[in-house]
Write a protein that holds these residues in place. Structure first.
Motif, PDB file in Angstrom:
ATOM      1  N   PRO A 279     -77.046  25.949 110.268  1.00 10.01           N
ATOM      2  CA  PRO A 279     -76.294  25.023 111.130  1.00 10.01           C
ATOM      3  C   PRO A 279     -75.963  23.693 110.437  1.00 10.01           C
ATOM      4  CG  PRO A 279     -78.021  26.066 112.394  1.00 10.01           C
ATOM      5  CD  PRO A 279     -78.214  26.482 110.964  1.00 10.01           C
ATOM      6  N   SER A 280     -76.861  23.209 109.579  1.00  5.71           N
ATOM      7  CA  SER A 280     -76.565  21.946 108.891  1.00  5.71           C
ATOM      8  C   SER A 280     -75.372  22.102 107.948  1.00  5.71           C
ATOM      9  CB  SER A 280     -77.789  21.450 108.128  1.00  5.71           C
ATOM     10  OG  SER A 280     -78.233  22.428 107.214  1.00  5.71           O
ATOM     11  N   ASP A 281     -75.266  23.271 107.297  1.00  2.00           N
ATOM     12  CA  ASP A 281     -74.117  23.535 106.421  1.00  2.00           C
ATOM     13  C   ASP A 281     -72.837  23.751 107.235  1.00  2.00           C
ATOM     14  OD1 ASP A 281     -75.730  23.317 104.175  1.00  2.00           O
ATOM     15  OD2 ASP A 281     -76.174  25.478 104.130  1.00  2.00           O
TER      16      ASP A 281
ATOM     17  N   LEU B 257     -67.516  22.029 109.030  1.00  2.24           N
ATOM     18  CA  LEU B 257     -66.604  21.815 110.159  1.00  2.24           C
ATOM     19  C   LEU B 257     -66.455  20.346 110.538  1.00  2.24           C
ATOM     20  CD1 LEU B 257     -67.606  24.823 112.442  1.00  2.24           C
ATOM     21  CD2 LEU B 257     -65.768  24.669 110.759  1.00  2.24           C
ATOM     22  N   ARG B 258     -67.163  19.482 109.800  1.00  2.01           N
ATOM     23  CA  ARG B 258     -67.097  18.040 110.023  1.00  2.01           C
ATOM     24  C   ARG B 258     -67.458  17.657 111.451  1.00  2.01           C
ATOM     25  NH1 ARG B 258     -61.751  16.234 106.577  1.00  2.01           N
ATOM     26  NH2 ARG B 258     -62.508  17.022 104.603  1.00  2.01           N
ATOM     27  N   VAL B 259     -68.619  18.167 111.878  1.00  2.00           N
ATOM     28  CA  VAL B 259     -69.176  17.815 113.183  1.00  2.00           C
ATOM     29  C   VAL B 259     -70.601  17.336 112.963  1.00  2.00           C
ATOM     30  CG1 VAL B 259     -67.734  19.470 114.450  1.00  2.00           C
ATOM     31  CG2 VAL B 259     -69.993  20.162 113.647  1.00  2.00           C
ATOM     32  N   SER B 260     -71.217  16.821 114.017  1.00  2.00           N
ATOM     33  CA  SER B 260     -72.592  16.353 113.884  1.00  2.00           C
ATOM     34  C   SER B 260     -73.534  17.549 113.734  1.00  2.00           C
ATOM     35  CB  SER B 260     -73.001  15.519 115.097  1.00  2.00           C
ATOM     36  OG  SER B 260     -73.123  16.344 116.236  1.00  2.00           O
ATOM     37  N   VAL B 261     -74.657  17.305 113.085  1.00  2.00           N
ATOM     38  CA  VAL B 261     -75.660  18.357 112.892  1.00  2.00           C
ATOM     39  C   VAL B 261     -76.194  18.799 114.251  1.00  2.00           C
ATOM     40  CG1 VAL B 261     -77.908  18.872 111.858  1.00  2.00           C
ATOM     41  CG2 VAL B 261     -76.236  17.520 110.583  1.00  2.00           C
TER      42      VAL B 261
ATOM     43  N   SER C  91     -74.621  18.928 117.104  1.00  2.00           N
ATOM     44  CA  SER C  91     -73.664  19.847 117.731  1.00  2.00           C
ATOM     45  C   SER C  91     -73.771  21.239 117.124  1.00  2.00           C
ATOM     46  CB  SER C  91     -72.233  19.329 117.563  1.00  2.00           C
ATOM     47  OG  SER C  91     -72.044  18.152 118.295  1.00  2.00           O
ATOM     48  N   ALA C  92     -73.896  21.302 115.790  1.00  2.00           N
ATOM     49  CA  ALA C  92     -73.988  22.601 115.125  1.00  2.00           C
ATOM     50  C   ALA C  92     -75.233  23.360 115.582  1.00  2.00           C
ATOM     51  CB  ALA C  92     -73.986  22.417 113.615  1.00  2.00           C
ATOM     52  N   TYR C  93     -76.363  22.654 115.726  1.00  2.00           N
ATOM     53  CA  TYR C  93     -77.581  23.320 116.193  1.00  2.00           C
ATOM     54  C   TYR C  93     -77.429  23.791 117.642  1.00  2.00           C
ATOM     55  CZ  TYR C  93     -80.516  22.736 112.098  1.00  2.00           C
ATOM     56  OH  TYR C  93     -81.055  22.859 110.850  1.00  2.00           O
ATOM     57  N   GLN C  94     -76.756  22.996 118.478  1.00  2.00           N
ATOM     58  CA  GLN C  94     -76.518  23.428 119.861  1.00  2.00           C
ATOM     59  C   GLN C  94     -75.629  24.665 119.887  1.00  2.00           C
ATOM     60  OE1 GLN C  94     -74.913  19.822 121.558  1.00  2.00           O
ATOM     61  NE2 GLN C  94     -76.912  19.116 122.255  1.00  2.00           N
TER      62      GLN C  94
ATOM     63  N   PRO D 160     -68.744  34.759 122.926  1.00  2.00           N
ATOM     64  CA  PRO D 160     -68.224  34.258 124.206  1.00  2.00           C
ATOM     65  C   PRO D 160     -68.917  32.966 124.681  1.00  2.00           C
ATOM     66  CG  PRO D 160     -68.573  36.615 124.343  1.00  2.00           C
ATOM     67  CD  PRO D 160     -69.160  36.162 123.038  1.00  2.00           C
ATOM     68  N   ALA D 161     -70.172  32.766 124.282  1.00  2.00           N
ATOM     69  CA  ALA D 161     -70.893  31.566 124.704  1.00  2.00           C
ATOM     70  C   ALA D 161     -70.315  30.302 124.076  1.00  2.00           C
ATOM     71  CB  ALA D 161     -72.372  31.687 124.341  1.00  2.00           C
ATOM     72  N   LEU D 162     -69.583  30.461 122.968  1.00  2.00           N
ATOM     73  CA  LEU D 162     -68.990  29.309 122.295  1.00  2.00           C
ATOM     74  C   LEU D 162     -67.568  29.011 122.766  1.00  2.00           C
ATOM     75  CD1 LEU D 162     -70.197  29.871 118.621  1.00  2.00           C
ATOM     76  CD2 LEU D 162     -71.116  28.310 120.332  1.00  2.00           C
ATOM     77  N   ALA D 163     -67.045  29.823 123.682  1.00  2.00           N
ATOM     78  CA  ALA D 163     -65.683  29.604 124.181  1.00  2.00           C
ATOM     79  C   ALA D 163     -65.621  28.298 124.957  1.00  2.00           C
ATOM     80  CB  ALA D 163     -65.260  30.760 125.071  1.00  2.00           C
ATOM     81  N   SER D 164     -64.481  27.626 124.875  1.00  2.00           N
ATOM     82  CA  SER D 164     -64.282  26.354 125.562  1.00  2.00           C
ATOM     83  C   SER D 164     -64.352  26.555 127.071  1.00  2.00           C
ATOM     84  CB  SER D 164     -62.924  25.770 125.191  1.00  2.00           C
ATOM     85  OG  SER D 164     -62.662  24.624 125.965  1.00  2.00           O
ATOM     86  N   ARG D 165     -64.948  25.593 127.735  1.00  2.00           N
ATOM     87  CA  ARG D 165     -65.038  25.633 129.193  1.00  2.00           C
ATOM     88  C   ARG D 165     -63.955  24.776 129.831  1.00  2.00           C
ATOM     89  NH1 ARG D 165     -70.450  24.898 127.520  1.00  2.00           N
ATOM     90  NH2 ARG D 165     -71.616  26.836 127.647  1.00  2.00           N
ATOM     91  N   GLY D 166     -63.018  24.283 129.040  1.00  2.00           N
ATOM     92  CA  GLY D 166     -61.942  23.447 129.565  1.00  2.00           C
ATOM     93  C   GLY D 166     -62.328  21.985 129.544  1.00  2.00           C
TER      94      GLY D 166
END
Length: 177
Positions: A13-15, A20-24, A26-29, A40-46
């Motif tokens: 997740p750190s890599d 993806l140039r996001v916070s660490v 966020s990547a762990y979440q 499907p769990a990573l799909a946008s919820r709007g």
């Protein structure tokens, strides 16, 4: 979805965060969501926030009301839509309560911007204001100094360029070497 592909390739997740140039965090979440529910769990919820309380049809009607102007709806003092007036209009026409800030966001969504109405003191004497502007302000207002007369810097004296060579202090201002 790029994150899911990277997680499937067993990338940490750190890599993933770095790529993806996001916070660490966020990547762990995302990684935890992906492990528990897959792609499907990573799909946008709007979009977040509360839903608009006006239907698309009501939003069209509101835009038409705003196009008509404030005078058409009882505000004859000036032709300005304030957020407060829009909130009141929404309450009158649609029986829905909106805060001033909510009405502001709704106006922006519809392509309008709320204006601040010009409020004047009820006791204002326009004749006295005009007399003051013509007589007193003309006396009080002072012409500024000519542009070249002073230096713009507090710590550096005016530039020696343009000074007479034989003027006062000319011998003290020797060039530095």
């Amino acid at each position: 979805m790029q994150a899911a592909e990277l997680f499937e390739q067993k990338i940490k997740p750190s890599d993933v965060a770095q790529r993806l140039r996001v916070s660490v965090k966020s990547a762990y979440q995302w990684h935890q969501l992906w492990r528990e529910g897959g792609v499907p769990a990573l799909a946008s919820r709007g979009p977040s926030g509360s839903r608009c309380r006006l239907s698309p049809r009501c939003l069209e009607k509101l835009a038409a009301y705003l196009e008509q102007g404030p005078a058409a709806h009882g505000w004859g003092e000036d032709q300005v839509w304030t957020a407060s007036r829009v909130a009141t209009l929404i309450g009158r026409k649609f029986h829905v309560s909106y805060s001033v800030s909510g009405a502001t966001r709704l106006m922006h969504r519809l392509g309008f911007s709320p204006q601040v109405s010009a409020r004047r003191v009820a006791e204002r004497d326009e004749r006295a204001v005009t007399v003051w502007k013509e007589a007193t302000w003309a006396e009080v207002k002072e012409r500024g100094r000519p542009a070249g007369a002073t230096s713009a810097s507090r710590t550096k004296p005016g530039s020696p360029v343009g000074r007479p060579v034989d003027g006062p202090g000319a011998d003290e201002a020797a060039p530095r070497s």
